[in-house]
Write a protein that holds these residues in place. Sequence first.
Motif, short mmCIF file in Angstrom:
data_model
loop_
_atom_site.label_atom_id
_atom_site.label_comp_id
_atom_site.label_asym_id
_atom_site.label_seq_id
_atom_site.Cartn_x
_atom_site.Cartn_y
_atom_site.Cartn_z
N MET A 22 69.10 16.95 50.82
CA MET A 22 69.57 18.13 51.52
C MET A 22 70.47 17.77 52.71
N LEU A 23 71.08 18.77 53.25
CA LEU A 23 71.92 18.63 54.43
C LEU A 23 71.17 17.88 55.52
N GLY A 24 71.78 16.85 56.07
CA GLY A 24 71.17 16.07 57.15
C GLY A 24 70.43 14.83 56.68
N ASP A 25 70.22 14.71 55.38
CA ASP A 25 69.51 13.55 54.83
C ASP A 25 70.49 12.41 54.61
N ILE A 26 70.13 11.21 55.05
CA ILE A 26 70.99 10.04 54.91
C ILE A 26 71.20 9.66 53.44
N LYS A 27 70.31 10.10 52.55
CA LYS A 27 70.43 9.80 51.12
C LYS A 27 71.48 10.65 50.42
N ARG A 28 71.98 11.67 51.07
CA ARG A 28 72.95 12.58 50.46
C ARG A 28 74.15 11.80 49.94
N CYS A 29 74.57 12.11 48.71
CA CYS A 29 75.65 11.34 48.08
C CYS A 29 76.72 12.26 47.48
N LYS A 30 77.80 11.62 47.06
CA LYS A 30 78.93 12.34 46.49
C LYS A 30 78.52 13.19 45.29
N GLN A 31 77.79 12.59 44.37
CA GLN A 31 77.39 13.31 43.17
C GLN A 31 76.54 14.53 43.50
N GLY A 32 75.65 14.40 44.47
CA GLY A 32 74.81 15.52 44.88
C GLY A 32 75.62 16.67 45.45
N VAL A 33 76.64 16.35 46.25
CA VAL A 33 77.50 17.39 46.84
C VAL A 33 78.30 18.08 45.74
N ILE A 34 78.79 17.31 44.77
CA ILE A 34 79.54 17.91 43.66
C ILE A 34 78.65 18.83 42.84
N ILE A 35 77.43 18.38 42.54
CA ILE A 35 76.50 19.22 41.78
C ILE A 35 76.23 20.51 42.54
N GLU A 36 76.00 20.40 43.85
CA GLU A 36 75.71 21.59 44.66
C GLU A 36 76.88 22.56 44.68
N SER A 37 78.11 22.04 44.58
CA SER A 37 79.28 22.91 44.64
C SER A 37 79.60 23.58 43.30
#
Length: 145
Positions: A22-37
């Motif tokens: 989630m937002l603010g988590d250091i594990k957040r990655c490119k693929q996760g942002v693309i999936i969310e969008s």
Amino acid sequence: AYGRVRTNVFLPAYLYEKNMAMLGDIKRCKQGVIIESLANIDILRVIPERAYTPKSINVLLSLTPQAQPKLTAQLDVFEYVLRHVLSKKTVPLCDTISTLGAGAESLIKNLSFDSQVLVKDTTVEQFIELAQIFEQWPFRPVNLH
């Protein structure tokens, strides 16, 4: 809407954590942002360790494309922006924009949000806005690979 096909995906638990960070988590990655969008995500089932050899926990997800995707920029431009900006997640966005290309700092003045936000705290909508501005920038690199 034609072309919206739900997909079920098995992910190892560590990839699930990375892609669903989630937002603010250091594990957040490119693929996760693309999936969310682009898609809505539902957890269908968590598969326990004993079900597989070698032992690992897996997660079964359902990905359903959004009827109206948040992403309005071209996908290759969006990926390029995310790849460069997410390389330094704990620094302000304004400090990573220069990785997009020579003179990219000039894009900051066109953003509607505070560019001092940390990259890990940047919302999908803010990434999309940055990608749209970058896409229209006449000096952006021609080869985005």
